[in-house]
Motif scaffolding. Structure first.
Motif, PDB file in Angstrom:
ATOM      1  N   ARG A  55      40.879  38.670  36.475  1.00 51.83           N
ATOM      2  CA  ARG A  55      40.901  39.694  35.428  1.00 51.83           C
ATOM      3  C   ARG A  55      41.665  40.923  35.876  1.00 51.83           C
ATOM      4  O   ARG A  55      41.608  41.322  37.038  1.00 51.83           O
ATOM      5  N   CYS A  56      42.384  41.518  34.923  1.00 53.12           N
ATOM      6  CA  CYS A  56      43.105  42.765  35.182  1.00 53.12           C
ATOM      7  C   CYS A  56      42.785  43.769  34.091  1.00 53.12           C
ATOM      8  O   CYS A  56      42.936  43.479  32.887  1.00 53.12           O
TER       9      CYS A  56
ATOM     10  N   LEU B   7      44.389  36.002  33.994  1.00 47.43           N
ATOM     11  CA  LEU B   7      45.250  34.939  34.512  1.00 47.43           C
ATOM     12  C   LEU B   7      44.340  33.769  34.868  1.00 47.43           C
ATOM     13  O   LEU B   7      43.414  33.927  35.672  1.00 47.43           O
ATOM     14  N   LYS B   8      44.601  32.633  34.258  1.00 45.90           N
ATOM     15  CA  LYS B   8      43.775  31.447  34.503  1.00 45.90           C
ATOM     16  C   LYS B   8      44.600  30.397  35.216  1.00 45.90           C
ATOM     17  O   LYS B   8      45.753  30.141  34.849  1.00 45.90           O
ATOM     18  N   ILE B   9      44.001  29.820  36.227  1.00 42.60           N
ATOM     19  CA  ILE B   9      44.645  28.728  36.962  1.00 42.60           C
ATOM     20  C   ILE B   9      43.731  27.515  36.867  1.00 42.60           C
ATOM     21  O   ILE B   9      42.574  27.563  37.296  1.00 42.60           O
TER      22      ILE B   9
ATOM     23  N   TYR C 219      47.042  37.689  43.948  1.00 45.12           N
ATOM     24  CA  TYR C 219      47.578  37.845  42.605  1.00 45.12           C
ATOM     25  C   TYR C 219      47.467  39.318  42.227  1.00 45.12           C
ATOM     26  O   TYR C 219      46.374  39.879  42.162  1.00 45.12           O
ATOM     27  N   LEU C 220      48.627  39.935  42.010  1.00 49.02           N
ATOM     28  CA  LEU C 220      48.711  41.362  41.722  1.00 49.02           C
ATOM     29  C   LEU C 220      48.972  41.589  40.245  1.00 49.02           C
ATOM     30  O   LEU C 220      49.806  40.912  39.639  1.00 49.02           O
ATOM     31  N   CYS C 221      48.271  42.538  39.688  1.00 46.52           N
ATOM     32  CA  CYS C 221      48.512  42.975  38.323  1.00 46.52           C
ATOM     33  C   CYS C 221      49.106  44.384  38.373  1.00 46.52           C
ATOM     34  O   CYS C 221      48.729  45.189  39.240  1.00 46.52           O
TER      35      CYS C 221
ATOM     36  N   GLY D  25      47.456  47.092  40.892  1.00 41.34           N
ATOM     37  CA  GLY D  25      46.078  46.990  41.321  1.00 41.34           C
ATOM     38  C   GLY D  25      46.028  46.532  42.776  1.00 41.34           C
ATOM     39  O   GLY D  25      47.051  46.280  43.407  1.00 41.34           O
ATOM     40  N   GLU D  26      44.800  46.427  43.301  1.00 41.74           N
ATOM     41  CA  GLU D  26      44.623  46.025  44.701  1.00 41.74           C
ATOM     42  C   GLU D  26      44.788  44.526  44.905  1.00 41.74           C
ATOM     43  O   GLU D  26      44.900  44.062  46.032  1.00 41.74           O
ATOM     44  N   GLY D  27      44.800  43.771  43.805  1.00 44.18           N
ATOM     45  CA  GLY D  27      45.017  42.344  43.913  1.00 44.18           C
ATOM     46  C   GLY D  27      43.742  41.530  43.988  1.00 44.18           C
ATOM     47  O   GLY D  27      42.669  42.035  44.355  1.00 44.18           O
ATOM     48  N   SER D  28      43.876  40.268  43.623  1.00 45.59           N
ATOM     49  CA  SER D  28      42.804  39.289  43.782  1.00 45.59           C
ATOM     50  C   SER D  28      43.295  38.242  44.768  1.00 45.59           C
ATOM     51  O   SER D  28      44.305  37.573  44.513  1.00 45.59           O
ATOM     52  N   ARG D  29      42.584  38.125  45.893  1.00 40.46           N
ATOM     53  CA  ARG D  29      42.994  37.146  46.912  1.00 40.46           C
ATOM     54  C   ARG D  29      42.312  35.828  46.631  1.00 40.46           C
ATOM     55  O   ARG D  29      41.078  35.729  46.674  1.00 40.46           O
TER      56      ARG D  29
END
Lengths: 113, 115
Positions: free
Chosen positions: B22-23, B77-79, B90-92, B107-111
């Motif tokens: 989510r972003c 973003l769905k994978i 994944y950066l927004c 944003g700080e990103g989702s690892r």
């Protein structure tokens, strides 16, 4: 093949030294940006250059956009440990107008006290 | 909040699982981007939204990747059926303007780690 080639990939220097990071391409960019990214954080914008030959200064950092808008450089004078981080160049190719960026692979800078 | 907010910050998935990232962009920002950053590399463009319209999805690596921004603010973003090569940050990013003259805020990103 990377559209934007950054060099060097790694740079380890002593506090007080000067350094230059290069960003090169065979493509023309309508604008180019430099970002700094720290571990666990997103990139943070340092500067945007849009005119061929443009030079911008931000304290000890000097940014230059090549005359043909295919290359750029970042020069840091008297580096400090706080300058440590990942430096990224990113350009917007001519033909797009909404800020789609192509990034280089980055330069990891370590400044030792 | 004042900045771009992403969740979760860290996600571990077993190969084959579906994930959703989510972003929450800066309020009022028109443009929203998703980038994928592999370890030690620069971010790579995935997709772009202007308000709720997905205007560029040329960077999505496969049809397992899907992004939406139904109301022009929050984006997901769905994978599907994750694979090990999907492991990345994944950066927004959002921007108030539809041109590069405006600043892009990340944003700080989702690892994501796929086992």
């Amino acid at each position: 093949t990377q559209l934007l080639e950054q060099s060097p990939q790694f740079l380890s220097i002593q506090e007080g030294e000067n350094l230059t990071v290069y960003c090169n391409s065979s493509s023309v960019f309508s604008s180019l940006q430099w970002y700094r990214q720290e571990p666990g954080e997103g990139p943070v914008l340092l500067v945007t250059v849009v005119t061929g030959g443009e030079v911008k200064k931000l304290k000890r950092l000097t940014f230059q956009f090549g005359d043909a808008r295919k290359d750029s450089s970042l020069h840091i004078t008297a580096a400090q440990p706080g300058d440590t981080g990942l430096y990224l160049c990113a350009g917007e190719l001519g033909g797009t107008s909404y800020g789609k960026l192509t990034f280089g692979q980055g330069t990891i800078l370590t400044v030792h006290p | 909040g004042a900045g771009v907010s992403q969740s979760p910050r860290y996600k571990v998935a077993k190969r084959g699982q579906d994930v959703a990232l989510r972003c929450d962009p800066i309020s009022g920002h028109v443009s929203l981007f998703w980038y994928q950053q592999a370890l030690g590399q620069g971010p790579e463009f995935l997709t772009y939204f202007q308000n709720e319209a997905q205007l560029d999805k040329s960077g999505l690596p496969s049809d397992r990747f899907f992004a939406e921004r139904p109301e022009g603010s929050v984006s997901t973003l769905k994978i599907q059926r994750t694979q090990q090569e999907d492991s990345a940050v994944y950066l927004c990013a959002s921007s108030s303007m539809g041109s590069l003259v405006g600043e892009l805020f990340f944003g700080e990103g989702s690892r994501l780690t796929v086992l």
